[in-house]
Structures are given as C-alpha cells and as structure tokens.
Design an enzyme around this catalytic site. Structure first.
Site, PDB file in Angstrom:
ATOM      1  N   ASP A  60      -9.710  58.427 -65.728  1.00  0.00           N
ATOM      2  CA  ASP A  60      -9.708  57.323 -66.710  1.00  0.00           C
ATOM      3  C   ASP A  60      -9.034  56.176 -66.395  1.00  0.00           C
ATOM      4  O   ASP A  60      -7.783  56.037 -66.334  1.00  0.00           O
ATOM      5  CB  ASP A  60      -8.999  57.914 -68.033  1.00  0.00           C
ATOM      6  CG  ASP A  60      -8.953  57.233 -69.200  1.00  0.00           C
ATOM      7  OD1 ASP A  60      -9.545  56.054 -69.093  1.00  0.00           O
ATOM      8  OD2 ASP A  60      -8.612  57.272 -70.551  1.00  0.00           O
ATOM      9  N   SER A 145     -20.659  43.358 -61.032  1.00  0.00           N
ATOM     10  CA  SER A 145     -20.385  42.569 -62.099  1.00  0.00           C
ATOM     11  C   SER A 145     -21.332  42.509 -62.856  1.00  0.00           C
ATOM     12  O   SER A 145     -21.952  43.626 -63.340  1.00  0.00           O
ATOM     13  CB  SER A 145     -19.941  41.043 -61.582  1.00  0.00           C
ATOM     14  OG  SER A 145     -20.078  40.359 -62.425  1.00  0.00           O
ATOM     15  N   TYR A 159     -17.028  41.041 -72.660  1.00  0.00           N
ATOM     16  CA  TYR A 159     -17.754  41.366 -71.608  1.00  0.00           C
ATOM     17  C   TYR A 159     -17.939  40.534 -70.451  1.00  0.00           C
ATOM     18  O   TYR A 159     -17.529  40.628 -69.389  1.00  0.00           O
ATOM     19  CB  TYR A 159     -19.120  42.080 -71.896  1.00  0.00           C
ATOM     20  CG  TYR A 159     -19.814  42.646 -70.835  1.00  0.00           C
ATOM     21  CD1 TYR A 159     -19.497  43.635 -70.115  1.00  0.00           C
ATOM     22  CD2 TYR A 159     -21.086  42.116 -70.417  1.00  0.00           C
ATOM     23  CE1 TYR A 159     -20.379  44.323 -69.055  1.00  0.00           C
ATOM     24  CE2 TYR A 159     -21.968  42.435 -69.427  1.00  0.00           C
ATOM     25  CZ  TYR A 159     -21.472  43.454 -68.764  1.00  0.00           C
ATOM     26  OH  TYR A 159     -22.361  44.248 -67.744  1.00  0.00           O
ATOM     27  N   LYS A 163     -15.988  40.402 -66.847  1.00  0.00           N
ATOM     28  CA  LYS A 163     -16.641  40.196 -65.658  1.00  0.00           C
ATOM     29  C   LYS A 163     -16.353  38.979 -64.632  1.00  0.00           C
ATOM     30  O   LYS A 163     -16.216  39.049 -63.466  1.00  0.00           O
ATOM     31  CB  LYS A 163     -18.232  40.215 -66.135  1.00  0.00           C
ATOM     32  CG  LYS A 163     -18.725  41.438 -66.313  1.00  0.00           C
ATOM     33  CD  LYS A 163     -18.479  42.657 -65.349  1.00  0.00           C
ATOM     34  CE  LYS A 163     -19.277  43.821 -65.854  1.00  0.00           C
ATOM     35  NZ  LYS A 163     -18.938  45.176 -64.874  1.00  0.00           N
ATOM     36  N   THR A 194     -31.204  51.977 -67.523  1.00  0.00           N
ATOM     37  CA  THR A 194     -30.021  52.871 -67.762  1.00  0.00           C
ATOM     38  C   THR A 194     -29.893  53.120 -69.301  1.00  0.00           C
ATOM     39  O   THR A 194     -30.350  52.413 -70.116  1.00  0.00           O
ATOM     40  CB  THR A 194     -29.166  52.347 -66.802  1.00  0.00           C
ATOM     41  OG1 THR A 194     -28.064  51.341 -67.561  1.00  0.00           O
ATOM     42  CG2 THR A 194     -29.223  52.002 -65.271  1.00  0.00           C
TER      43      THR A 194
END
Length: 303
Positions: A60, A145, A159, A163, A194
């Site tokens: 984790d 990234s 997000y 990045k 995905t």
C-alpha cells in the site's frame, strides 16, 4: 563480461497497463516483482503472472512503511545475484487513481489521502529504489504519467496536478541520474482499454453549482468509458510491448534512445489521442511565448 539480469519492480501491476508491462517483461525472460493492494485477488484473476515467473508483493503505497518494504524486497532480490551477474533494475511508478471534481469540493481528508497515494507513493518508491540503482551504476527509471499531466484537465484537476508534479520530479531526477548510467523514461498515455475509468472516485463534498455543467459532462464521459472500453482506442497489450522495447532499447525505441540528449527524461506519448493533445498544447504555449516576449524583457535592468 558479467551477464546482465533485468529485474522489473512495477507498482500497480495487478491490472491494466501495469499488468501488461509485467507480462511483456516476463515473456521476454525478465524478472518481475509486481505490487498490488490485494495480491490474493490478483493471483486468482491473473494466474499467468506467476506461471511466467512473476512475484507478487502486497503493498500500500499510501503508507510510510511502503519504503521499508520496497527496500527489503529489492535487497533480497539482489542477494541472489551470482558473482558473474549484474543487475539492471527497471523501476516503474505506475500505480495511481483518478479523482473527479474541483479541489474546493474535496474535504481535507480526501485530499490528504489522495496525495499520500499519488504523490507520496511514487516518492517512497524513489527513496527506496534509487540508492540501489546508484549502487549498480545502471538501470531504468520509468514514470507512467498521463497526457493530463501536461495538458491540465479541470474536471479532474487533482489527478492532473499530481501527474504534473511527478513529471517535474521525474525530469529533475533525470539530470542527476544520467551520469550514473541510469536512464529515465516519462510516459504520457492517452485512453487505453482498461478498467481505470471504472475505478475513478468523485469529490466527496459534491459539485459546486457554477462548475456542475462542465464536471458532470466529463463524469458522464468517464462513466461511459467505464461501461464500454471501446470508446477509447489504446491497446494495453501494445502498451506493454512498447515498454519492453523502451527498456531493451529495441524496435521503435532504438532510434529514440540513440538520438536522445543525456541528462533529460525521454518523454513519450502513447496513443494517437495523447500525441494530438500534446501537440495542440505545445502550439498554444509557443504562441503565447512569442506574444509575451516584450513583456518578459520589460522587467530587465537596463544600464
């Protein structure tokens, strides 16, 4: 000459792009240690990983203890080296999560938890792994990234911000690591087929009315991609193949590395959508750069 053994350490290897990188490396005969938060489920869902020789590691990254776990794991791997072998470590920061919404609609707890995983997590990997790569005087450091690390996306600004931060840190490290024989690769994927979109979380305080139309429209797109992966065109298996080529310096990457300037991270967009967004943003920056020349120079001291 000592034989070189390539060993990959990939965070977030239990699904998506991380899994495809791992499988490509394993099929090529490389060693792979793949991390996940639930490796029991990963082992059941992807038995081919262990069949090919992969090693799962429960980890984790949001916990400070992750650094010590990584240090011990890499040291144990190195302990098995024969006198006639040299290790080329491939360290891949791939694990990450998406968070939709404006930062003012996120609680302090949500922001802190997100930063712990998406900023502190990669840093913990670097702090644990880079001393070992420096000791070997060779290796490859890879940051996965997103195109939204370069092209900021307001609808999931945290997000994008995380990045962008990891991109900057990666580029800074490239300058320090190049003289030590360590190459640095910065990858900006576009949309790939995905489950990443399906795992996106949302701001826990709702949506500010003034931002609702824009954020809800993007959330709808993300939800559609989660239900139908064919909305995007990226092939995860081809992603894994390209990463293997990048590490081995073969195929499409042979010329890129040959022409690459030392001391810099090799920045690569994967996916036609990513490439087009990157180019458009470069054009915008170039235009503004030219237009602000007079303003920039106006603050210089003139004798």
């Amino acid at each position: 000459m000592a034989a070189v053994t390539k060993s990959w350490f990939i965070t977030g290897a239990s699904s998506g792009l991380g899994l495809e990188m791992a499988l490509s490396a394993l099929r090529a005969g490389h060693r792979v240690i793949g991390t996940g938060r639930d490796i029991q489920r990963a082992a059941v869902n992807h038995p081919e990983f262990e069949t090919l020789g992969g090693q799962w590691l429960q980890l984790d990254l949001s916990q400070p203890s992750a650094k010590e776990v990584i240090e011990q794991t890499l040291a144990q791997e190195d302990a098995g080296l024969k006198p006639t072998e040299k290790r080329h470590w491939v360290i891949v920061n791939n694990a990450g999560s998406s968070l939709l919404g404006a930062v003012e609609d996120m609680s302090e707890n949500q922001i802190t938890a997100y930063l712990q995983f998406n900023i502190y997590g990669p840093i913990r990997v670097w702090k644990a792994a880079l001393p070992i790569l420096r000791q070997h005087r060779q290796g490859t450091l890879i940051t996965i990234s997103s195109i939204f690390g370069f092209v900021s996306k307001s609808e999931h600004m945290m997000y994008s911000a995380c990045k962008a931060a990891t991109e900057s840190l990666t580029e800074s490290y490239a300058d320090l690591l190049s003289p030590l024989g360590i190459r640095v690769l910065l990858v900006e994927p576009g949309g790939f087929r995905t489950k990443f979109a399906a795992n996106a979380s949302q701001a826990d305080l709702g949506i500010t009315d003034d931002y609702a139309e824009k954020i809800e429209a993007w959330t709808c797109i993300v939800n559609s991609a989660a239900k139908d992966e064919t909305i995007v065109s990226g092939d995860p298996e081809k992603f894994g193949e390209r990463m293997l080529q990048a590490v081995d310096g073969l195929g499409l990457f042979e010329r890129l590395w040959a022409n690459h300037e030392g001391g810099k991270a090799l920045r690569v967009q994967l996916g036609s959508d990513s490439y087009e967004l990157f180019g458009a943003r470069l054009g915008e920056l170039s235009k503004v750069h030219a237009e602000t020349a007079v303003v920039a120079k106006s603050t210089d001291v003139h004798s």
